[in-house]
Design a protein around this motif. Structure first.
Motif, PDB file in Angstrom:
ATOM      1  N   LEU A 265      32.992  71.473   2.463  1.00 38.54           N
ATOM      2  CA  LEU A 265      33.042  70.348   3.396  1.00 38.54           C
ATOM      3  C   LEU A 265      34.409  70.224   4.047  1.00 38.54           C
ATOM      4  O   LEU A 265      34.516  69.787   5.204  1.00 38.54           O
ATOM      5  CB  LEU A 265      32.675  69.048   2.678  1.00 38.54           C
ATOM      6  N   SER A 266      35.455  70.634   3.362  1.00 36.40           N
ATOM      7  CA  SER A 266      36.798  70.536   3.920  1.00 36.40           C
ATOM      8  C   SER A 266      36.981  71.422   5.145  1.00 36.40           C
ATOM      9  O   SER A 266      37.857  71.159   5.973  1.00 36.40           O
ATOM     10  CB  SER A 266      37.840  70.895   2.856  1.00 36.40           C
ATOM     11  N   ARG A 267      36.179  72.460   5.273  1.00 32.53           N
ATOM     12  CA  ARG A 267      36.278  73.296   6.469  1.00 32.53           C
ATOM     13  C   ARG A 267      35.811  72.548   7.714  1.00 32.53           C
ATOM     14  O   ARG A 267      36.190  72.887   8.832  1.00 32.53           O
ATOM     15  CB  ARG A 267      35.458  74.580   6.286  1.00 32.53           C
ATOM     16  N   LEU A 268      34.966  71.532   7.517  1.00 33.07           N
ATOM     17  CA  LEU A 268      34.488  70.729   8.646  1.00 33.07           C
ATOM     18  C   LEU A 268      35.436  69.569   8.941  1.00 33.07           C
ATOM     19  O   LEU A 268      35.453  69.044  10.047  1.00 33.07           O
ATOM     20  CB  LEU A 268      33.077  70.201   8.365  1.00 33.07           C
ATOM     21  N   ASN A 269      36.198  69.157   7.944  1.00 35.48           N
ATOM     22  CA  ASN A 269      37.260  68.168   8.127  1.00 35.48           C
ATOM     23  C   ASN A 269      38.077  68.137   6.836  1.00 35.48           C
ATOM     24  O   ASN A 269      37.603  67.620   5.823  1.00 35.48           O
ATOM     25  CB  ASN A 269      36.703  66.783   8.429  1.00 35.48           C
ATOM     26  N   PRO A 270      39.310  68.666   6.847  1.00 35.33           N
ATOM     27  CA  PRO A 270      40.110  68.734   5.618  1.00 35.33           C
ATOM     28  C   PRO A 270      40.382  67.382   4.978  1.00 35.33           C
ATOM     29  O   PRO A 270      40.637  67.308   3.778  1.00 35.33           O
ATOM     30  CB  PRO A 270      41.418  69.386   6.085  1.00 35.33           C
ATOM     31  N   ALA A 271      40.290  66.297   5.751  1.00 35.86           N
ATOM     32  CA  ALA A 271      40.637  64.977   5.228  1.00 35.86           C
ATOM     33  C   ALA A 271      39.665  64.489   4.150  1.00 35.86           C
ATOM     34  O   ALA A 271      40.006  63.598   3.369  1.00 35.86           O
ATOM     35  CB  ALA A 271      40.698  63.962   6.365  1.00 35.86           C
ATOM     36  N   VAL A 272      38.453  65.059   4.093  1.00 40.75           N
ATOM     37  CA  VAL A 272      37.492  64.586   3.087  1.00 40.75           C
ATOM     38  C   VAL A 272      37.975  64.857   1.670  1.00 40.75           C
ATOM     39  O   VAL A 272      37.562  64.179   0.732  1.00 40.75           O
ATOM     40  CB  VAL A 272      36.090  65.219   3.286  1.00 40.75           C
TER      41      VAL A 272
ATOM     42  N   HIS B 143      32.472  74.376  15.235  1.00 37.75           N
ATOM     43  CA  HIS B 143      32.120  74.830  16.583  1.00 37.75           C
ATOM     44  C   HIS B 143      31.371  76.160  16.591  1.00 37.75           C
ATOM     45  O   HIS B 143      30.573  76.419  17.493  1.00 37.75           O
ATOM     46  CB  HIS B 143      33.385  74.920  17.439  1.00 37.75           C
ATOM     47  N   GLU B 144      31.608  76.995  15.564  1.00 37.55           N
ATOM     48  CA  GLU B 144      30.952  78.306  15.553  1.00 37.55           C
ATOM     49  C   GLU B 144      29.442  78.202  15.397  1.00 37.55           C
ATOM     50  O   GLU B 144      28.715  79.143  15.715  1.00 37.55           O
ATOM     51  CB  GLU B 144      31.546  79.192  14.447  1.00 37.55           C
ATOM     52  N   VAL B 145      28.945  77.055  14.903  1.00 41.44           N
ATOM     53  CA  VAL B 145      27.494  76.863  14.796  1.00 41.44           C
ATOM     54  C   VAL B 145      27.009  75.709  15.672  1.00 41.44           C
ATOM     55  O   VAL B 145      25.908  75.213  15.504  1.00 41.44           O
ATOM     56  CB  VAL B 145      27.067  76.624  13.326  1.00 41.44           C
ATOM     57  N   GLY B 146      27.861  75.263  16.589  1.00 38.34           N
ATOM     58  CA  GLY B 146      27.423  74.267  17.563  1.00 38.34           C
ATOM     59  C   GLY B 146      27.580  72.828  17.135  1.00 38.34           C
ATOM     60  O   GLY B 146      27.084  71.922  17.821  1.00 38.34           O
ATOM     61  N   LEU B 147      28.262  72.582  16.017  1.00 40.61           N
ATOM     62  CA  LEU B 147      28.514  71.195  15.616  1.00 40.61           C
ATOM     63  C   LEU B 147      29.856  70.772  16.209  1.00 40.61           C
ATOM     64  O   LEU B 147      30.914  71.120  15.706  1.00 40.61           O
ATOM     65  CB  LEU B 147      28.548  71.077  14.087  1.00 40.61           C
ATOM     66  N   ARG B 148      29.798  70.031  17.306  1.00 42.87           N
ATOM     67  CA  ARG B 148      31.011  69.738  18.073  1.00 42.87           C
ATOM     68  C   ARG B 148      31.736  68.488  17.622  1.00 42.87           C
ATOM     69  O   ARG B 148      32.780  68.148  18.158  1.00 42.87           O
ATOM     70  CB  ARG B 148      30.666  69.648  19.564  1.00 42.87           C
ATOM     71  N   GLY B 149      31.184  67.808  16.653  1.00 39.37           N
ATOM     72  CA  GLY B 149      31.848  66.622  16.134  1.00 39.37           C
ATOM     73  C   GLY B 149      30.856  65.523  15.872  1.00 39.37           C
ATOM     74  O   GLY B 149      30.482  64.789  16.780  1.00 39.37           O
ATOM     75  N   ALA B 150      30.408  65.423  14.633  1.00 38.50           N
ATOM     76  CA  ALA B 150      29.446  64.399  14.261  1.00 38.50           C
ATOM     77  C   ALA B 150      30.172  63.284  13.514  1.00 38.50           C
ATOM     78  O   ALA B 150      30.907  63.542  12.555  1.00 38.50           O
ATOM     79  CB  ALA B 150      28.355  64.996  13.376  1.00 38.50           C
ATOM     80  N   GLU B 151      29.981  62.050  13.973  1.00 43.46           N
ATOM     81  CA  GLU B 151      30.571  60.897  13.291  1.00 43.46           C
ATOM     82  C   GLU B 151      29.733  60.585  12.043  1.00 43.46           C
ATOM     83  O   GLU B 151      28.553  60.253  12.149  1.00 43.46           O
ATOM     84  CB  GLU B 151      30.620  59.688  14.220  1.00 43.46           C
ATOM     85  N   CYS B 152      30.367  60.687  10.897  1.00 45.38           N
ATOM     86  CA  CYS B 152      29.650  60.546   9.628  1.00 45.38           C
ATOM     87  C   CYS B 152      30.374  59.557   8.713  1.00 45.38           C
ATOM     88  O   CYS B 152      31.597  59.442   8.756  1.00 45.38           O
ATOM     89  CB  CYS B 152      29.558  61.888   8.903  1.00 45.38           C
ATOM     90  N   PHE B 153      29.600  58.886   7.880  1.00 41.65           N
ATOM     91  CA  PHE B 153      30.193  58.123   6.785  1.00 41.65           C
ATOM     92  C   PHE B 153      29.956  58.923   5.515  1.00 41.65           C
ATOM     93  O   PHE B 153      28.809  59.213   5.158  1.00 41.65           O
ATOM     94  CB  PHE B 153      29.609  56.719   6.662  1.00 41.65           C
ATOM     95  N   VAL B 154      31.047  59.290   4.844  1.00 40.23           N
ATOM     96  CA  VAL B 154      30.996  60.204   3.705  1.00 40.23           C
ATOM     97  C   VAL B 154      31.464  59.481   2.446  1.00 40.23           C
ATOM     98  O   VAL B 154      32.513  58.831   2.448  1.00 40.23           O
ATOM     99  CB  VAL B 154      31.887  61.433   3.952  1.00 40.23           C
ATOM    100  N   THR B 155      30.686  59.582   1.372  1.00 37.81           N
ATOM    101  CA  THR B 155      31.100  59.071   0.071  1.00 37.81           C
ATOM    102  C   THR B 155      31.185  60.224  -0.916  1.00 37.81           C
ATOM    103  O   THR B 155      30.540  61.264  -0.738  1.00 37.81           O
ATOM    104  CB  THR B 155      30.131  58.006  -0.464  1.00 37.81           C
ATOM    105  N   ARG B 156      32.001  60.043  -1.946  1.00 37.61           N
ATOM    106  CA  ARG B 156      32.171  61.103  -2.947  1.00 37.61           C
ATOM    107  C   ARG B 156      31.625  60.606  -4.285  1.00 37.61           C
ATOM    108  O   ARG B 156      32.301  59.930  -5.057  1.00 37.61           O
ATOM    109  CB  ARG B 156      33.641  61.500  -3.073  1.00 37.61           C
ATOM    110  N   SER B 157      30.382  60.890  -4.512  1.00 37.23           N
ATOM    111  CA  SER B 157      29.745  60.567  -5.797  1.00 37.23           C
ATOM    112  C   SER B 157      28.604  61.555  -5.975  1.00 37.23           C
ATOM    113  O   SER B 157      28.756  62.715  -5.637  1.00 37.23           O
ATOM    114  CB  SER B 157      29.286  59.105  -5.826  1.00 37.23           C
ATOM    115  N   GLY B 158      27.473  61.134  -6.477  1.00 33.98           N
ATOM    116  CA  GLY B 158      26.376  62.089  -6.585  1.00 33.98           C
ATOM    117  C   GLY B 158      25.427  61.788  -7.716  1.00 33.98           C
ATOM    118  O   GLY B 158      25.671  60.925  -8.552  1.00 33.98           O
TER     119      GLY B 158
END
Length: 382
Positions: free
Chosen positions: A161-168, A184-199
Motif C-alpha cells: 500500500l505504501s507504493r500508492l502513498n508512502p504516508a499510510v 499511474h501505471e495501471v490507470g489509478l490517477r488518484g483516488a480519495e480514500c479513507f484508510v484505517t489500520r486494523s483488520g
C-alpha cells in the motif's frame, strides 16, 4: 420469490479472476479463487491478501451531538475518541444482547469532524433503522452506499500500500486518515480514500473506503503489487477463527452479552459503574451485573485432540454426557494443522486445558479448552 443478489463494484473483476461466487448476506461474493482457500489463507499469513468487503455497511454520523448520541446505543467510549482514532463497539439490546458489532472512527478532514461506522452486511439495514430511529433527531445519519470497502491484510500489506502513498505507513493499529492513492501505471490517477489500520485476520493490514467508481482501478493497482493476491470469504473465515475473532450471527448474537462473549473489554471504563458516563445504553444494568458477578456461560477456544474437525452447531458435553453448550465456529486450522473451534460452555468448564467432548454425527470427539487467539495477533502498534 427471493430478491436478486446484489453485486459489489468488484463483481466483474472477481469473475475475471476466476472466483467461485456464492450468495452471502444478500450479495454474490467470492468464496475463493482458483488457487483455493488454503493457499489464500497462507498467503495472507505470509505476504498480503486483498479482500472485497464492499458488502458491509458504511454510515456517517455528523453533528455536535453525534458522539454523545451514539453512546446511548453502545457501551464504548465514543466521546473520548481522538481525531483519527478507531474503536470497536457493540450495539446492545434491552437484555444486554448484541445486535451487531461495528467499527467507529472519528474523522477530521477539510475542517469537518464526523464518525464513520462500518457495520456487518447482514445487519446493515436493521442497523441503519436503529440509528435513524434513535439518533435521527440528534445528529445526521447518512448511509454511504456509494462507498466500496477493500481490506488489504498481511505482514507485507504496508509495503504494497505504501507504493500508492508512502504516508499510510505512519498509521498504527486502530487509527485512520484520509489518503490519495495513486498508481499511474495501471490507470489509478488518484483516488480519495479513507484508510484505517486494523483488520479481521489477526495480521497487520488496512481497510480502504473508496468511491465505487474508483474501486476496480484501486483493486487492480493493489493486485499489481508483487506481494498481493486476491482472497475470498473462505480464507477470511479461517483467518479470523485462528485469530479468535467473532463472526456476528455465529459467535455473537442478540442472545449473547459482551461478558458471555469474552468481549467485556469493549465496555469502556468510563461507561462502567462508577465511570464518568456510566450506563445509559441498552442493557446496561444486565451487563454491569455480569461485570460484577460474572456470567454463567463463556465463549472459549477449543482444540481438537483427534483429526476430525468439529463444525458449528455441534453439542458440547462433559465425560458423563451432560450438555455444556455448543460450537459456534469450527474448522481445521491451516496454520496449526489441527481442528480448532469456538463455542459456549458453562463457566466451570471454561478453564484452560479442561477436556470437553463434541458430538459429531453421533461420535464423541475430544477437545481441550485453549486460550484465544489460536495464532498470535501481529497488529502494528507503532
Amino acid at each position: 420469490m427471493s430478491a436478486p443478489l446484489l453485486k459489489t463494484p468488484l463483481h466483474a473483476l472477481h469473475v475475471e479472476l476466476g472466483a467461485r461466487m456464492v450468495p452471502f448476506a444478500g450479495y454474490e461474493m467470492p468464496v475463493n479463487y482458483p488457487g483455493g482457500i488454503l493457499a489464500e489463507h497462507r498467503h495472507c499469513r505470509e505476504s498480503a491478501a486483498l479482500f472485497d468487503v464492499s458488502h458491509m455497511g458504511q454510515v456517517r454520523l455528523a453533528g455536535e451531538e453525534a458522539a454523545a448520541a451514539l453512546e446511548t446505543l453502545v457501551p464504548a467510549d465514543i466521546v473520548g475518541l481522538a481525531p483519527g482514532q478507531q474503536r470497536y463497539a457493540l450495539f446492545t439490546n434491552a437484555a444486554g444482547g448484541i445486535l451487531d458489532d461495528l467499527m467507529v472512527t472519528r474523522r477530521v478532514h477539510g475542517g469537518t469532524d464526523d464518525l464513520l461506522l462500518v457495520v456487518n452486511a447482514a445487519c446493515k439495514d436493521a442497523d441503519l433503522r436503529h440509528l435513524v430511529t434513535n439518533l435521527g433527531s440528534r445528529c445526521l445519519v447518512q448511509p454511504l452506499p456509494e462507498r466500496a470497502l477493500l481490506a488489504l491484510q498481511g505482514p507485507k500489506a504496508v509495503t504494497a500500500l505504501s507504493r500508492l502513498n508512502p504516508a499510510v505507513a505512519a498509521l498504527t493499529f486502530m487509527t485512520g486518515g484520509q489518503f490519495n492513492l495513486a498508481a499511474h501505471e495501471v490507470g489509478l490517477r488518484g483516488a480519495e480514500c479513507f484508510v484505517t489500520r486494523s483488520g479481521y485476520t489477526g495480521e497487520d493490514g488496512f481497510e480502504i473506503s473508496v468511491h465505487r467508481d474508483d474501486a476496480e482501478a484501486l483493486a487492480r493497482a493493489l493486485l499489481a503489487q508483487p506481494e498481493v493476491k486476491p482472497a475470498g470469504l473462505g480464507a477470511r473465515d479461517t483467518l479470523r477463527l485462528e485469530a479468535g475473532l467473532c463472526l456476528y450471527g455465529h459467535d455473537i448474537d442478540e442472545k449473547t452479552t459482551p461478558v458471555e462473549a469474552g468481549l467485556a473489554w469493549a465496555v469502556a471504563k468510563v461507561r462502567r459503574p462508577g465511570g464518568a458516563r456510566a450506563g445509559r445504553y441498552p442493557g446496561a444494568e444486565t451487563i454491569a451485573l455480569q461485570l460484577e458477578r460474572g456470567a454463567t456461560i463463556r465463549r472459549v477456544g477449543l482444540t481438537g485432540l483427534e483429526r476430525i474437525p468439529v463444525r458449528e452447531g455441534a453439542v458440547l458435553q462433559d465425560r458423563r454426557g451432560h450438555k455444556l453448550g455448543r460450537v459456534t465456529s469450527g474448522t481445521t486450522s491451516p496454520t496449526l494443522g489441527v481442528p480448532i473451534a469456538m463455542g459456549y460452555v458453562s463457566v466451570e468448564h471454561a478453564q484452560p486445558n479442561a477436556e470437553i467432548w463434541a458430538d459429531v454425527r453421533g461420535k464423541l470427539q475430544p477437545l481441550k479448552v485453549t486460550p484465544l487467539p489460536f495464532t498470535p495477533h501481529r497488529y502494528h502498534r507503532g
